[in-house]
Structures are given as structure tokens and as C-alpha cells.
Design a protein around this motif. Sequence first.
Motif, PDB file in Angstrom:
ATOM      1  N   GLU A  37       0.827  -1.201   0.000  1.00 53.65           N
ATOM      2  CA  GLU A  37       0.000   0.000   0.000  1.00 53.65           C
ATOM      3  C   GLU A  37       0.864   1.255   0.000  1.00 53.65           C
ATOM      4  O   GLU A  37       0.584   2.218  -0.716  1.00 53.65           O
ATOM      5  N   VAL A  38       1.934   1.247   0.793  1.00 54.65           N
ATOM      6  CA  VAL A  38       2.838   2.394   0.804  1.00 54.65           C
ATOM      7  C   VAL A  38       3.479   2.580  -0.571  1.00 54.65           C
ATOM      8  O   VAL A  38       3.588   3.706  -1.073  1.00 54.65           O
ATOM      9  N   LEU A  39       3.892   1.488  -1.191  1.00 53.95           N
ATOM     10  CA  LEU A  39       4.486   1.568  -2.525  1.00 53.95           C
ATOM     11  C   LEU A  39       3.495   2.149  -3.524  1.00 53.95           C
ATOM     12  O   LEU A  39       3.852   2.974  -4.373  1.00 53.95           O
ATOM     13  N   ARG A  40       2.249   1.745  -3.434  1.00 54.12           N
ATOM     14  CA  ARG A  40       1.231   2.277  -4.344  1.00 54.12           C
ATOM     15  C   ARG A  40       1.075   3.783  -4.162  1.00 54.12           C
ATOM     16  O   ARG A  40       0.975   4.534  -5.144  1.00 54.12           O
ATOM     17  N   LEU A  41       1.096   4.240  -2.921  1.00 52.24           N
ATOM     18  CA  LEU A  41       0.943   5.671  -2.659  1.00 52.24           C
ATOM     19  C   LEU A  41       2.163   6.460  -3.127  1.00 52.24           C
ATOM     20  O   LEU A  41       2.050   7.595  -3.592  1.00 52.24           O
ATOM     21  N   THR A  52      10.314   4.337   7.597  1.00 56.42           N
ATOM     22  CA  THR A  52      10.724   2.948   7.833  1.00 56.42           C
ATOM     23  C   THR A  52      10.176   2.036   6.744  1.00 56.42           C
ATOM     24  O   THR A  52      10.890   1.179   6.219  1.00 56.42           O
ATOM     25  N   PHE A  53       8.913   2.226   6.400  1.00 58.13           N
ATOM     26  CA  PHE A  53       8.310   1.414   5.341  1.00 58.13           C
ATOM     27  C   PHE A  53       9.029   1.633   4.005  1.00 58.13           C
ATOM     28  O   PHE A  53       9.320   0.685   3.278  1.00 58.13           O
ATOM     29  N   VAL A  54       9.320   2.888   3.704  1.00 56.04           N
ATOM     30  CA  VAL A  54       9.995   3.192   2.437  1.00 56.04           C
ATOM     31  C   VAL A  54      11.356   2.519   2.394  1.00 56.04           C
ATOM     32  O   VAL A  54      11.745   1.927   1.374  1.00 56.04           O
ATOM     33  N   SER A  55      12.097   2.588   3.498  1.00 56.34           N
ATOM     34  CA  SER A  55      13.409   1.947   3.561  1.00 56.34           C
ATOM     35  C   SER A  55      13.295   0.437   3.358  1.00 56.34           C
ATOM     36  O   SER A  55      14.083  -0.164   2.613  1.00 56.34           O
ATOM     37  N   GLY A 105       4.713  12.780   4.164  1.00 58.62           N
ATOM     38  CA  GLY A 105       3.699  13.374   5.009  1.00 58.62           C
ATOM     39  C   GLY A 105       2.288  13.039   4.551  1.00 58.62           C
ATOM     40  O   GLY A 105       1.399  12.775   5.363  1.00 58.62           O
ATOM     41  N   GLU A 106       2.090  13.067   3.243  1.00 57.50           N
ATOM     42  CA  GLU A 106       0.765  12.736   2.696  1.00 57.50           C
ATOM     43  C   GLU A 106       0.435  11.262   2.904  1.00 57.50           C
ATOM     44  O   GLU A 106      -0.715  10.904   3.176  1.00 57.50           O
ATOM     45  N   ILE A 107       1.447  10.400   2.754  1.00 60.76           N
ATOM     46  CA  ILE A 107       1.229   8.970   3.003  1.00 60.76           C
ATOM     47  C   ILE A 107       0.875   8.742   4.464  1.00 60.76           C
ATOM     48  O   ILE A 107      -0.026   7.959   4.791  1.00 60.76           O
ATOM     49  N   ALA A 108       1.562   9.436   5.353  1.00 60.98           N
ATOM     50  CA  ALA A 108       1.283   9.304   6.783  1.00 60.98           C
ATOM     51  C   ALA A 108      -0.157   9.692   7.094  1.00 60.98           C
ATOM     52  O   ALA A 108      -0.850   9.006   7.863  1.00 60.98           O
ATOM     53  N   ALA A 109      -0.618  10.796   6.496  1.00 60.20           N
ATOM     54  CA  ALA A 109      -1.987  11.238   6.718  1.00 60.20           C
ATOM     55  C   ALA A 109      -2.985  10.251   6.131  1.00 60.20           C
ATOM     56  O   ALA A 109      -4.023   9.961   6.741  1.00 60.20           O
ATOM     57  N   ARG A 156      13.177   6.427  -4.631  1.00 60.07           N
ATOM     58  CA  ARG A 156      11.739   6.516  -4.895  1.00 60.07           C
ATOM     59  C   ARG A 156      11.426   6.555  -6.381  1.00 60.07           C
ATOM     60  O   ARG A 156      10.354   6.116  -6.805  1.00 60.07           O
ATOM     61  N   VAL A 157      12.338   7.089  -7.167  1.00 60.98           N
ATOM     62  CA  VAL A 157      12.120   7.101  -8.617  1.00 60.98           C
ATOM     63  C   VAL A 157      11.968   5.676  -9.134  1.00 60.98           C
ATOM     64  O   VAL A 157      11.017   5.350  -9.868  1.00 60.98           O
ATOM     65  N   GLN A 158      12.904   4.816  -8.757  1.00 60.79           N
ATOM     66  CA  GLN A 158      12.818   3.429  -9.190  1.00 60.79           C
ATOM     67  C   GLN A 158      11.599   2.744  -8.598  1.00 60.79           C
ATOM     68  O   GLN A 158      11.005   1.865  -9.218  1.00 60.79           O
ATOM     69  N   ALA A 159      11.188   3.155  -7.391  1.00 62.57           N
ATOM     70  CA  ALA A 159       9.994   2.576  -6.778  1.00 62.57           C
ATOM     71  C   ALA A 159       8.743   2.899  -7.589  1.00 62.57           C
ATOM     72  O   ALA A 159       7.853   2.050  -7.753  1.00 62.57           O
ATOM     73  N   VAL A 160       8.666   4.122  -8.107  1.00 64.26           N
ATOM     74  CA  VAL A 160       7.525   4.505  -8.942  1.00 64.26           C
ATOM     75  C   VAL A 160       7.458   3.627 -10.191  1.00 64.26           C
ATOM     76  O   VAL A 160       6.404   3.090 -10.548  1.00 64.26           O
TER      77      VAL A 160
END
Length: 219
Positions: free
Chosen positions: A164-168, A191-194, A176-180, A205-209
Motif C-alpha cells: 500500500e505504501v508503494l502504491r501511494l 521505515t516502510f519506504v526503507s 507526510g501525505e502517506i502518513a496522513a 523513490r524514482v525506481q519505486a515509482v
Amino acid sequence: MSAPVRVLIVDDQVMIRAGLATIVDAQPDLEVAGQCGDGQAAVDLAGEVKPDVVVMDVRMPVLDGIAATRILAGEGVAHPVKVLVVTTFNLDEYVYEALRAGASGFLLKDAPPDRLLHGIRTVAMGQALLDPDVTRRLVGRYAARIRPAEGAVREIPLTPRETEVLRLIAEGLSNGEIAAELVISPETVKTFVSRILTKLDLRDRVQAVVYAYRHGLVT
């Protein structure tokens, strides 16, 4: 104190190079490792001066900035260099191609000096400088180019919450927007992103997108 971040400045206009060098050298935590005026010279010089970050123009003679970025930071490069693309051309195509080539960020030359310095430091730390509005615009226009094969989403080795975090992230939301959105703290999002980057062996994050689109998480 840690060693200053070494910056290679690449632009075919001497005045632009000099201005960028002055801004960078005025910072105690940054230093100019070298300057040059075309992409091929950047590739050659990077091998000599070993910069931490390359500030790269796009339109240049001999070898343009996109091609040079692909050589220095692209997929399959044995020792990739972090590249921050800085250009006068605010065109989606340039942004998309620069990030696809392996750049860790994209700024316009009319950005204020503090934004440039923030960009260099951000990229040097291994993070992507990707404005959420730019992300939203790019993925909306170019998502079809990186759409996945049927069933690819099942291959993602993430927990439901990480997915879900990856999708956002792919939708262009900031931490901050993901946290909200998920009603969690920004520190938890970090932590999730890491974890996501580590599990998927992604640089930033570019490669994550791109990964999210290739695996069907965003439509």
C-alpha cells in the motif's frame, strides 16, 4: 567531520557552470570536484575525479545529458554515480527520460540556490529529489510505457502494508501525505519506504515509482 560531498558540474555554458560552482563551493559540506561542458567530458571526468553527485545539464554538444546520465547512473552500471539533472527546459519528456536514464532528481535552472543545494544533499544521501506534482503529471502521461505483463503484481515480495505504501509513492504522495492517508507517523512511513527499497533492491523513490507501474499497482 565527514568529508564534503564532491560535486561535478556539467553545463555547456561557461557562465552557468561558474555560477553553480560558486554556489556549491560556498557551502562547508560541499566542494566542486570538477567542471566540464559536454556529456562525454562528464563521463570521462567522472572516472577521474570520482564525484558523489553530478549536476547535469540536458542539451549539450558531443553527448547530451540524458545519454551521459544513462552511462553514469543507468541500469547495469557497475559503479553508478548519482545524477541531479538541472535544465532550463521544463518539458515532461525531458523529466521522464532523465529519470528513466537513472537520474536521482530533476530541477530547473531558475530554482533558487537553496533548492539546488537541498537537491545535491538529498541525492548525495541516496534519496530521490522527485516533486510529488511532477510525479503525478509524469505517471499520468507516461504510465502506458511501463505497464506490466499480465499477472506481474503477484510477484511482489512485500507485506500488504508495504504494498500500500508503494502504491501511494507511485501516485506521487510525499511521506507526510502517506502518513496522513494511512494514519501513521512520518517516521513510520520512512521505515516502510526503507524496507521497500531494500526488499525490492531499488535505489530510490524514482525506481519505486517505475517498479509499481511495471507490477500493476497503479492504473
